[in-house]
Design an enzyme around this catalytic site. Structure first.
Site, mmCIF file in Angstrom:
data_model
loop_
_atom_site.group_PDB
_atom_site.id
_atom_site.type_symbol
_atom_site.label_atom_id
_atom_site.label_comp_id
_atom_site.label_asym_id
_atom_site.label_seq_id
_atom_site.Cartn_x
_atom_site.Cartn_y
_atom_site.Cartn_z
ATOM 1 N N LYS A 1 -16.424 2.927 -119.447
ATOM 2 C CA LYS A 1 -16.940 2.081 -120.507
ATOM 3 C C LYS A 1 -17.153 0.600 -120.169
ATOM 4 O O LYS A 1 -16.206 0.272 -119.244
ATOM 5 C CB LYS A 1 -16.578 2.132 -121.899
ATOM 6 C CG LYS A 1 -15.110 1.762 -122.154
ATOM 7 C CD LYS A 1 -14.520 2.045 -123.386
ATOM 8 C CE LYS A 1 -13.245 1.446 -123.639
ATOM 9 N NZ LYS A 1 -12.539 1.970 -125.039
ATOM 10 N N ARG B 1 -8.916 3.990 -137.191
ATOM 11 C CA ARG B 1 -10.162 3.396 -136.644
ATOM 12 C C ARG B 1 -11.401 4.127 -136.516
ATOM 13 O O ARG B 1 -12.296 3.911 -137.296
ATOM 14 C CB ARG B 1 -9.664 3.010 -135.208
ATOM 15 C CG ARG B 1 -10.770 1.940 -134.532
ATOM 16 C CD ARG B 1 -10.441 1.673 -133.137
ATOM 17 N NE ARG B 1 -10.484 2.711 -132.047
ATOM 18 C CZ ARG B 1 -10.236 2.549 -130.732
ATOM 19 N NH1 ARG B 1 -9.727 1.199 -130.399
ATOM 20 N NH2 ARG B 1 -10.170 3.607 -129.993
ATOM 21 N N TYR C 1 -11.951 -32.617 -118.777
ATOM 22 C CA TYR C 1 -12.539 -32.971 -120.281
ATOM 23 C C TYR C 1 -11.376 -33.262 -121.096
ATOM 24 O O TYR C 1 -10.218 -32.728 -120.976
ATOM 25 C CB TYR C 1 -13.046 -32.078 -120.863
ATOM 26 C CG TYR C 1 -14.701 -31.732 -120.426
ATOM 27 C CD1 TYR C 1 -15.752 -32.664 -120.622
ATOM 28 C CD2 TYR C 1 -14.992 -30.606 -119.798
ATOM 29 C CE1 TYR C 1 -17.071 -32.517 -120.117
ATOM 30 C CE2 TYR C 1 -16.181 -30.069 -119.043
ATOM 31 C CZ TYR C 1 -17.102 -31.311 -119.409
ATOM 32 O OH TYR C 1 -18.574 -30.989 -119.159
ATOM 33 N N MET D 1 -16.786 -24.879 -117.793
ATOM 34 C CA MET D 1 -17.783 -23.716 -117.810
ATOM 35 C C MET D 1 -17.535 -23.176 -116.224
ATOM 36 O O MET D 1 -17.456 -21.868 -116.164
ATOM 37 C CB MET D 1 -18.950 -24.052 -118.393
ATOM 38 C CG MET D 1 -19.987 -22.818 -118.316
ATOM 39 S SD MET D 1 -21.409 -23.161 -118.636
ATOM 40 C CE MET D 1 -21.082 -23.737 -120.626
#
Length: 381
Positions: free
Chosen positions: A42, A141, A262, A310
């Site tokens: 998956k 679940r 940053y 990023m």
């Protein structure tokens, strides 16, 4: 005359060792024998590329594959053909039953409503439709409650409408062998499976494959272990499957008191040589590794300083000899010096998340039997 297109190596490269993937499958298949061993592919084979990983597993003998959603089943079938079993773990969204049946996929029916929609389609078609049935043995679940599953076993019309190929459950604590919950779930599942004596059973995920034979059932379905991550404290002898490296874009010397990145979160306490690397959170590298994680070069740790951006991050290369690294060189993020588990620990998460978040901008290099196939960054997998 057509010339072979030259593929630019890109700013980062992800090497996927398909020989290691196949070796891990052999290791797990031997571990669970005489039970059969399937493969969970998956999320695009946990982010690595199902179009390459699944055929390699098929060549190794895998004939039962598990995905999470119907859309993944279609992509998988294009890679391995219609012969192998393809189970859809999440079952089916309302309205998708006909497509699933037409394609020959096997939905894992997790609720009475999913089951009823599948049975309704079977009645319309006048034949039993194949499926798996999941029982909730204690994880809370997915899956039918035990009482509902036992009542279903007594329904004489079930066999006319559903061709049950598998009865399954999922272990919540398989990566912690000492947890009593494992034995509790095994006993709960046994109390249900006794009512379906002719239906093959599936219990073991990756962690379950390393538990005792009682947990292996008839079909194991490992996922993360295939990709080289030991799913618990028991070492399974698995081989790492992925390596990740990214390029140095710029090298500079900064003075004491200079801020980096940053927010200027990192301020140099003394002269530092730093390198800006072409890897960021858009490439799947966790933002919270700023000031915590590292890259590596020739066995030397290069701490990440400042925030992960990023498209880039910055590392301190002061520990390297002055000319050991140049712009355009690669540094290691996953490989011999740093495993998926190491990165996950630093990021405060699990290896599953690190692996499945790996982005599409890496040049991928699939290696099998000594042959490397390169897929350009951004190309469809």
């Amino acid at each position: 005359m057509n010339e072979k297109r030259k593929i630019h190596e890109g700013s980062s490269r992800l090497e996927i060792d398909l020989d290691a993937l196949r070796s891990n499958y052999r290791t797990l298949a031997a571990r669970v024998a005489p039970a059969r061993c399937g493969a969970v592919v998956k999320a695009n084979a946990y982010g690595l590329g199902v179009a390459y990983a699944a055929p390699a597993l098929y060549r190794e003998g895998c004939r039962s594959f598990f995905v999470a959603q119907l859309c993944e089943a279609g992509a998988l079938a294009r890679s391995i053909g219609d012969g192998p079993e393809i189970f859809i773990l999440n079952g089916l969204d309302p309205g998708s039953e006909s497509e699933c049946a037409e394609r020959g996929f096997l939905p894992v029916l997790n609720s009475l409503s999913q089951l009823e929609r599948w049975r309704a389609l079977a009645r319309t078609r006048g034949c039993a439709l194949p499926a798996a049935l999941q029982v909730d043995s204690g994880m809370s679940r997915l899956g039918l409650p035990r009482a509902a599953a036992i009542a279903l076993a007594a329904d004489a019309s079930l066999a006319r409408e559903v061709d049950l190929r598998l009865l399954m459950t999922h272990l919540a604590c398989a990566d912690q062998p000492e947890r009593p919950a494992n034995a509790d779930q095994l006993a709960a599942f046994a109390s249900v499976s006794a009512h379906f004596p002719a239906v093959p059973r599936s219990i073991a995920n990756s962690g379950g494959a390393l538990l005792t034979r009682d947990y292996h059932g008839n079909l194991a379905r490992p996922g993360i272990a295939l990709y080289g991550v030991d799913p618990g404290p028991v070492a399974a002898g698995l081989r790492p499957v992925v390596r990740l490296a990214a390029r140095v874009m710029q090298i500079r010397m900064i003075d004491a008191g200079t801020g980096v990145g940053y927010g200027l979160d990192h301020v140099a306490a003394a002269h530092q040589r730093i390198a800006t690397i072409a890897l960021g959170y858009a490439d799947g590298w966790p933002r919270n590794l700023g000031g915590v994680g590292a890259a590596w070069h020739r066995g030397i740790r290069l701490p990440i300083i400042g925030r992960v951006s990023m498209d880039s991050l910055t590392v301190d290369i002061s520990a390297l000899p002055e000319n050991a690294l140049a712009e355009g060189n690669f540094v290691e993020f996953l490989g011999p010096s740093q495993s998926l588990d190491d990165v996950a620990r630093d990021a405060g998460t699990i290896a599953y998340e690190i692996l499945t978040r790996i982005g599409a901008r890496h040049t991928r290099i699939f290696v099998e039997d000594g042959v490397a196939q390169t897929i350009a960054a951004g190309e469809s997998l």
